[in-house]
Motif scaffolding. Structure first.
Motif, PDB file in Angstrom:
ATOM      1  N   THR A   1       0.844  -1.191   0.000  1.00 29.87           N
ATOM      2  CA  THR A   1       0.000   0.000   0.000  1.00 29.87           C
ATOM      3  C   THR A   1       0.883   1.246   0.000  1.00 29.87           C
ATOM      4  OG1 THR A   1      -0.055   0.095   2.417  1.00 29.87           O
ATOM      5  CG2 THR A   1      -1.744  -1.245   1.314  1.00 29.87           C
ATOM      6  N   ASP A   2       0.238   2.394  -0.231  1.00 31.23           N
ATOM      7  CA  ASP A   2       0.982   3.649  -0.193  1.00 31.23           C
ATOM      8  C   ASP A   2       1.596   3.889   1.183  1.00 31.23           C
ATOM      9  OD1 ASP A   2       0.395   4.105  -2.799  1.00 31.23           O
ATOM     10  OD2 ASP A   2      -1.150   5.624  -2.442  1.00 31.23           O
ATOM     11  N   GLU A   3       0.882   3.506   2.246  1.00 31.19           N
ATOM     12  CA  GLU A   3       1.403   3.718   3.598  1.00 31.19           C
ATOM     13  C   GLU A   3       2.675   2.911   3.834  1.00 31.19           C
ATOM     14  OE1 GLU A   3      -1.705   3.075   2.848  1.00 31.19           O
ATOM     15  OE2 GLU A   3      -2.629   5.020   3.330  1.00 31.19           O
ATOM     16  N   ARG A   4       2.714   1.685   3.370  1.00 31.24           N
ATOM     17  CA  ARG A   4       3.896   0.836   3.549  1.00 31.24           C
ATOM     18  C   ARG A   4       5.071   1.375   2.732  1.00 31.24           C
ATOM     19  NH1 ARG A   4       3.255  -4.430   5.366  1.00 31.24           N
ATOM     20  NH2 ARG A   4       4.677  -5.250   3.770  1.00 31.24           N
ATOM     21  N   ILE A   5       4.790   1.849   1.535  1.00 29.21           N
ATOM     22  CA  ILE A   5       5.849   2.401   0.695  1.00 29.21           C
ATOM     23  C   ILE A   5       6.351   3.725   1.286  1.00 29.21           C
ATOM     24  CG2 ILE A   5       6.375   3.350  -1.572  1.00 29.21           C
ATOM     25  CD1 ILE A   5       4.488   1.291  -2.769  1.00 29.21           C
ATOM     26  N   ASN A   6       5.431   4.556   1.800  1.00 28.37           N
ATOM     27  CA  ASN A   6       5.836   5.812   2.436  1.00 28.37           C
ATOM     28  C   ASN A   6       6.777   5.554   3.606  1.00 28.37           C
ATOM     29  OD1 ASN A   6       4.141   7.059   0.653  1.00 28.37           O
ATOM     30  ND2 ASN A   6       2.580   7.633   2.159  1.00 28.37           N
ATOM     31  N   ALA A   7       6.400   4.607   4.461  1.00 30.26           N
ATOM     32  CA  ALA A   7       7.231   4.297   5.628  1.00 30.26           C
ATOM     33  C   ALA A   7       8.598   3.770   5.201  1.00 30.26           C
ATOM     34  CB  ALA A   7       6.523   3.274   6.518  1.00 30.26           C
ATOM     35  N   SER A   8       8.659   3.011   4.122  1.00 29.07           N
ATOM     36  CA  SER A   8       9.925   2.477   3.639  1.00 29.07           C
ATOM     37  C   SER A   8      10.805   3.577   3.055  1.00 29.07           C
ATOM     38  CB  SER A   8       9.664   1.392   2.578  1.00 29.07           C
ATOM     39  OG  SER A   8       8.915   0.328   3.123  1.00 29.07           O
ATOM     40  N   ILE A   9      10.193   4.525   2.351  1.00 27.24           N
ATOM     41  CA  ILE A   9      10.960   5.653   1.815  1.00 27.24           C
ATOM     42  C   ILE A   9      11.575   6.458   2.956  1.00 27.24           C
ATOM     43  CG2 ILE A   9      10.767   7.853   0.594  1.00 27.24           C
ATOM     44  CD1 ILE A   9       8.667   6.571  -1.202  1.00 27.24           C
ATOM     45  N   ASN A  10      10.782   6.720   3.988  1.00 21.96           N
ATOM     46  CA  ASN A  10      11.305   7.474   5.139  1.00 21.96           C
ATOM     47  C   ASN A  10      12.436   6.725   5.829  1.00 21.96           C
ATOM     48  OD1 ASN A  10       9.512   9.624   4.795  1.00 21.96           O
ATOM     49  ND2 ASN A  10       7.929   8.642   6.027  1.00 21.96           N
ATOM     50  N   LEU A  11      12.298   5.398   5.945  1.00 18.01           N
ATOM     51  CA  LEU A  11      13.365   4.594   6.550  1.00 18.01           C
ATOM     52  C   LEU A  11      14.643   4.691   5.725  1.00 18.01           C
ATOM     53  CD1 LEU A  11      14.518   2.426   8.465  1.00 18.01           C
ATOM     54  CD2 LEU A  11      13.488   0.689   6.969  1.00 18.01           C
ATOM     55  N   ALA A  12      14.528   4.556   4.417  1.00 18.03           N
ATOM     56  CA  ALA A  12      15.708   4.631   3.549  1.00 18.03           C
ATOM     57  C   ALA A  12      16.371   5.999   3.648  1.00 18.03           C
ATOM     58  CB  ALA A  12      15.305   4.333   2.101  1.00 18.03           C
ATOM     59  N   LEU A  13      15.580   7.054   3.734  1.00 11.96           N
ATOM     60  CA  LEU A  13      16.148   8.403   3.862  1.00 11.96           C
ATOM     61  C   LEU A  13      16.868   8.578   5.199  1.00 11.96           C
ATOM     62  CD1 LEU A  13      13.282  10.585   2.323  1.00 11.96           C
ATOM     63  CD2 LEU A  13      15.563  10.189   1.371  1.00 11.96           C
ATOM     64  N   ARG A  14      16.306   8.018   6.279  1.00 14.70           N
ATOM     65  CA  ARG A  14      16.971   8.107   7.582  1.00 14.70           C
ATOM     66  C   ARG A  14      18.330   7.416   7.542  1.00 14.70           C
ATOM     67  NH1 ARG A  14      11.974   6.759   9.612  1.00 14.70           N
ATOM     68  NH2 ARG A  14      12.630   4.739  10.440  1.00 14.70           N
TER      69      ARG A  14
END
Length: 359
Positions: A96-109
């Protein structure tokens, strides 16, 4: 993060550096940071952390970083759309978009060592990437310029050693670049970003996600706080060893020289924080509680920025101490003399009356 070979591969994926030029010892702090973040995902509520991520492996994280690197001028929606296509191939009907959003934020961190995340009940800190700005623009807005234009000289009292000696300000090593040079006045603690080789890697890979000027100013601040850190015989190197930190690398500054005398004007992004630190460094030591008296006296003894004031204070303190000592001695001597006089009077009275005296 796996074996040494795996770490080299991941370091190469993060910053596109040749593997033969990567010294893993330089990235120990980053690997610890990587491990701590991944470990935090497995603590607490599983449904709130790990299970809400589309990225389930380190390879998934690297895939996201590659996408972010190639789409840095794209907005969040475009990047999410690209990643949705990738992850739906790997795990159909589960991203879902929520799972992808959380993964993008993790990768950026992990990639930028910045606290980029969605704010929720479990995390009140951090800043989410909005749906409007391109990634490079969003990152640049996290580093604000100065609110005022006052220029002042940053003297020798701004080194980490002098801040500790004169003002009791301690260094606290942090992994979040955004919090660099932030000062906790209640704890007298200065936050200093310490993953300097990560900055060097960002500068060398020339991706430009983190503004180049931010990196250069951060490196300049290392030279301000820790002058001559590369010379193992200097007090700075010994102080860094005491803080359990190796010397900072000689990050190339592309023509920017280390000034003989630092000024606030040399900094744009970190100027306001350095101005706060400068004001704090110019304050005399104060006593806020009885238990802080001895540390404060130690600070007063070490604070010799104003020699005339230092000599005047300690001369007066010495006179006061001697006055108290001689006053105590005089009082004891007077009591003893009074006692001896009384005993002599008793003896004389006993001799006159012929009766023995009792003691």
């Amino acid at each position: 993060m796996g074996t040494l070979g795996t770490r080299k591969i991941h370091t190469n994926c993060f910053w596109r550096l040749p593997e033969d030029l990567i010294d893993l010892k330089d990235y120990v702090g980053f690997f610890d940071y990587f491990r701590d973040i991944c470990r935090s995902l497995h603590q607490g509520s599983q449904n709130k952390k790990v299970d809400t991520l589309a990225a389930q492996t380190q390879e998934d994280v690297m895939t996201i970083i590659d996408c972010l690197r190639s789409c840095q001028e794209a907005g969040f929606k475009e990047t999410r759309r690209s990643l949705r296509g990738i992850f739906k191939v790997r795990r159909p009907n589960n991203e879902t978009d929520e799972r992808i959003n959380a993964s993008i934020n993790l990768a950026l961190r992990l990639w930028l060592t910045m606290d980029i995340r969605e704010k929720d009940l479990y995390s009140r800190r951090g800043t989410p990437w909005n749906d409007v700005s391109p990634l490079s623009t969003f990152i640049e807005t996290q580093f604000r310029g100065p609110e005022g234009g006052v220029n002042k000289v940053l003297g020798n009292g701004m080194t980490a050693i002098e801040l500790k000696r004169n003002n009791g300000i301690s260094v606290n090593w942090i992994n979040n670049l955004e919090d660099h040079l932030s000062y906790d006045i209640s704890r007298k603690s200065l936050n200093v970003y310490h993953l300097e080789y990560v900055l060097q890697a960002h500068l060398q890979c020339k991706v430009g996600i983190i503004p180049e000027q931010v990196i250069k100013e951060t490196v300049l601040s290392f030279h301000l706080l820790f002058p001559n850190h590369w010379n193992q015989r200097t007090p700075t190197a010994k102080y860094l060893k005491k803080l359990k930190h190796a010397s900072f690398p000689e990050v190339p500054l592309d023509g920017i020289e280390i000034p003989q005398q630092f000024q606030l004007a040399h900094f744009h992004y970190w100027q306001d924080r350095l101005a706060i630190l400068l004001s704090e460094s110019q304050l005399p030591p104060t006593t806020t509680a009885l238990e802080s008296t001895l540390p404060t006296l130690r600070l007063l003894w070490n604070d010799r920025r104003n020699p005339h004031q230092w000599w005047t204070f300690w001369f007066a303190a010495t006179i006061l101490l001697l006055t108290v000592i001689f006053g105590v001695i005089t009082s004891v001597a007077t009591c003893m003399q009074t006692s001896y006089t009384y005993q002599s009077l008793q003896l004389a009275r006993a001799a006159a009356t012929g009766y023995p005296t009792t003691h």
